[in-house]
Design an enzyme around this catalytic site. Structure first.
Site, mmCIF file in Angstrom:
data_model
loop_
_atom_site.group_PDB
_atom_site.id
_atom_site.type_symbol
_atom_site.label_atom_id
_atom_site.label_comp_id
_atom_site.label_asym_id
_atom_site.label_seq_id
_atom_site.Cartn_x
_atom_site.Cartn_y
_atom_site.Cartn_z
ATOM 1 N N GLY A 14 0.766 -1.242 0.000
ATOM 2 C CA GLY A 14 0.000 0.000 0.000
ATOM 3 C C GLY A 14 0.796 1.291 0.000
ATOM 4 C CB VAL A 68 -5.851 -6.510 -3.336
ATOM 5 C CG1 VAL A 68 -4.472 -6.370 -2.739
ATOM 6 C CG2 VAL A 68 -6.629 -5.198 -3.290
ATOM 7 C CB ILE A 95 -4.836 -1.954 0.341
ATOM 8 C CG1 ILE A 95 -3.364 -2.106 -0.067
ATOM 9 C CG2 ILE A 95 -5.763 -2.057 -0.858
ATOM 10 C CD1 ILE A 95 -3.039 -3.454 -0.689
ATOM 11 C CB ALA A 98 -14.684 4.119 -1.999
ATOM 12 C CE1 TYR A 158 -13.174 7.125 5.354
ATOM 13 C CE2 TYR A 158 -14.326 5.422 6.578
ATOM 14 C CZ TYR A 158 -13.190 5.882 5.960
ATOM 15 O OH TYR A 158 -12.061 5.103 5.939
ATOM 16 C CE LYS A 165 -10.570 1.881 5.872
ATOM 17 N NZ LYS A 165 -9.363 1.162 5.401
ATOM 18 C CB THR A 196 -3.026 9.929 2.507
ATOM 19 O OG1 THR A 196 -4.374 9.467 2.647
ATOM 20 C CG2 THR A 196 -2.295 9.783 3.825
ATOM 21 C CB SER A 198 -6.784 7.087 0.364
ATOM 22 O OG SER A 198 -6.176 6.122 -0.413
HETATM 23 N N1 LIG Z 1 -5.504 8.938 5.547
HETATM 24 C C1 LIG Z 1 -6.375 8.771 6.506
HETATM 25 O O1 LIG Z 1 -6.954 9.732 7.039
HETATM 26 C C2 LIG Z 1 -6.663 7.391 7.023
HETATM 27 C C3 LIG Z 1 -7.229 7.242 8.301
HETATM 28 C C4 LIG Z 1 -7.505 5.974 8.766
HETATM 29 C C5 LIG Z 1 -7.235 4.878 7.973
HETATM 30 N N2 LIG Z 1 -6.681 5.041 6.731
HETATM 31 C C6 LIG Z 1 -6.416 3.853 5.921
HETATM 32 O O2 LIG Z 1 -5.033 3.717 5.713
HETATM 33 C C7 LIG Z 1 -4.833 2.900 4.557
HETATM 34 C C8 LIG Z 1 -3.816 3.566 3.648
HETATM 35 O O3 LIG Z 1 -4.359 4.747 3.093
HETATM 36 P P1 LIG Z 1 -3.549 6.111 2.947
HETATM 37 O O4 LIG Z 1 -4.349 7.143 3.635
HETATM 38 O O5 LIG Z 1 -2.138 5.911 3.309
HETATM 39 O O6 LIG Z 1 -3.723 6.434 1.392
HETATM 40 P P2 LIG Z 1 -2.883 5.945 0.113
HETATM 41 O O7 LIG Z 1 -3.690 6.419 -1.047
HETATM 42 O O8 LIG Z 1 -1.491 6.395 0.198
HETATM 43 O O9 LIG Z 1 -2.921 4.358 0.219
HETATM 44 C C9 LIG Z 1 -3.934 3.558 -0.328
HETATM 45 C C10 LIG Z 1 -3.259 2.432 -1.076
HETATM 46 O O10 LIG Z 1 -4.226 1.503 -1.589
HETATM 47 C C11 LIG Z 1 -3.692 1.025 -2.808
HETATM 48 N N3 LIG Z 1 -4.696 0.378 -3.644
HETATM 49 C C12 LIG Z 1 -5.867 0.891 -4.108
HETATM 50 N N4 LIG Z 1 -6.479 -0.005 -4.900
HETATM 51 C C13 LIG Z 1 -5.689 -1.116 -4.918
HETATM 52 C C14 LIG Z 1 -5.772 -2.386 -5.566
HETATM 53 N N5 LIG Z 1 -6.805 -2.720 -6.359
HETATM 54 N N6 LIG Z 1 -4.775 -3.288 -5.354
HETATM 55 C C15 LIG Z 1 -3.728 -2.979 -4.567
HETATM 56 N N7 LIG Z 1 -3.586 -1.790 -3.933
HETATM 57 C C16 LIG Z 1 -4.557 -0.873 -4.121
HETATM 58 C C17 LIG Z 1 -3.128 2.282 -3.456
HETATM 59 O O11 LIG Z 1 -2.243 1.953 -4.514
HETATM 60 C C18 LIG Z 1 -2.443 2.933 -2.277
HETATM 61 O O12 LIG Z 1 -1.125 2.499 -2.170
HETATM 62 C C19 LIG Z 1 -6.215 2.718 3.931
HETATM 63 O O13 LIG Z 1 -6.751 1.491 4.353
HETATM 64 C C20 LIG Z 1 -6.994 3.866 4.525
HETATM 65 O O14 LIG Z 1 -8.390 3.639 4.531
HETATM 66 C C21 LIG Z 1 -6.379 6.274 6.250
#
Ligand SMILES: NC(=O)c1ccc[n+]([C@@H]2O[C@H](COP(=O)([O-])OP(=O)(O)OC[C@H]3O[C@@H](n4cnc5c(N)ncnc54)[C@H](O)[C@@H]3O)[C@@H](O)[C@H]2O)c1
Length: 257
Positions: A14, A68, A95, A98, A158, A165, A196, A198
């Site tokens: 990810g 994935v 990962i 949406a 969200y 989630k 980030t 996402s």
């Molecule tokens: N940023 C926030 O505020 C926050 C808060 C809580 C949880 N999260 C969670 O943290 C995790 C990482 O997100 P992030 O914020 O670092 O953003 P990010 O965009 O850097 O990471 C998301 C990752 O998912 C990967 N991805 C998407 N579709 C895919 C697929 N089909 N196959 C493989 N990989 C795929 C993307 O390539 C990317 O590397 C996620 O699960 C996100 O929901 C983020």
């Protein structure tokens, strides 16, 4: 540095860019002497990873392409991992996806296609990854995923991701039961909002950040490094008794009424 992950083989899934939570976790793990391998999604992510690893002085790290949504990709990734590492001690699943149009407005407008896609990428993927990781975790191990409070509360915009989630967190508990006898722990980290790529898909994300700072007991945003520290705890020998847990790393936001 205390070498908390020395001799541990860890797969990180990810990393997309320098803002990715997974990259912050990677830097932390590299600093603690883990042998890290990565899966990436898309050529841009691969190029970023190559650049970042060079900056960290890491040469010859294995980078494996993995979408994935494709079982054959996950299977191939773990076959390659087995050839390269033999034994696996940890997996960081960071990962989610949406469609942007599903992350705004009324939840009841969620399309069937958008609902299934969010579930597939953001939740089911952990199930498939755990299935392939288990045979490689012959010395026990730790599986960590990332989640957000939108699973427990209805947080504006969200929407479909909150539901994905919630499924992810339920999966963590079922997987913890399945894998516990193999000495494999499965946990989620519920991170506070972090800017980030996402997160920027969620409409009015900056308003969410502002509201968070005003309400969180610590009156500030969580730092990505603090999330990485918790991932480190869970993947190191310090966290071996913790499984099926959802650890909030959110400056206390979730406790406030
Ligand atoms: N940023 C926030 O505020 C926050 C808060 C809580 C949880 N999260 C969670 O943290 C995790 C990482 O997100 P992030 O914020 O670092 O953003 P990010 O965009 O850097 O990471 C998301 C990752 O998912 C990967 N991805 C998407 N579709 C895919 C697929 N089909 N196959 C493989 N990989 C795929 C993307 O390539 C990317 O590397 C996620 O699960 C996100 O929901 C983020």
């Amino acid at each position: 540095m205390s070498n908390l992950l020395k001799d541990k083989n860890i797969l990180i899934m990810g990393v997309a860019n320098k803002w990715s939570i997974a990259w912050s976790i990677s830097k932390k793990f590299i600093g603690e002497k883990a042998n890290v391998t990565f899966t990436y999604f898309g050529e841009k992510s691969k190029a970023n990873l190559e650049k970042f690893l060079k900056q960290e002085g890491i040469e010859n790290a294995t980078l494996i392409s993995c979408d994935v949504t494709k079982d054959e990709d996950i299977q191939r990734a773990f076959e390659e991992l087995k050839d390269k590492m033999g034994v696996l001690h940890g997996v960081v699943h960071s990962i989610a996806f949406a469609n942007k149009e599903e992350l705004q407005g009324f939840y009841y407008n969620t399309s069937r296609e958008g609902y299934l896609m969010a579930q597939d990428i953001s939740s089911y993927s952990l199930v498939a990854v755990s299935r392939y990781a288990k045979p490689l975790m012959t010395e026990g191990g730790s599986i960590v995923t990332l989640t957000y409070l939108g699973s427990e509360r209805a947080i504006k915009n969200y929407n479909v991701m909150g539901v994905a989630k919630a499924a992810l967190e339920a999966s963590v508990r079922y997987l913890a039961v399945d894998l516990g006898p193999s000495n494999i722990t499965v946990n989620s980290i519920s991170a506070g909002p972090i800017k980030t790529t996402s997160a920027k898909g969620v409409k009015n994300f900056s308003a969410l950040l502002k509201g968070f700072e005003e309400v969180a007991p610590m009156r500030r945003l969580v730092k990505t490094e603090e999330v990485a520290n918790t991932a480190l705890f869970l993947c190191s020998d310090l966290g071996t008794g913790v499984t099926g847990e959802n650890i909030h790393v959110d400056c206390g936001y979730h406790i406030v009424g």
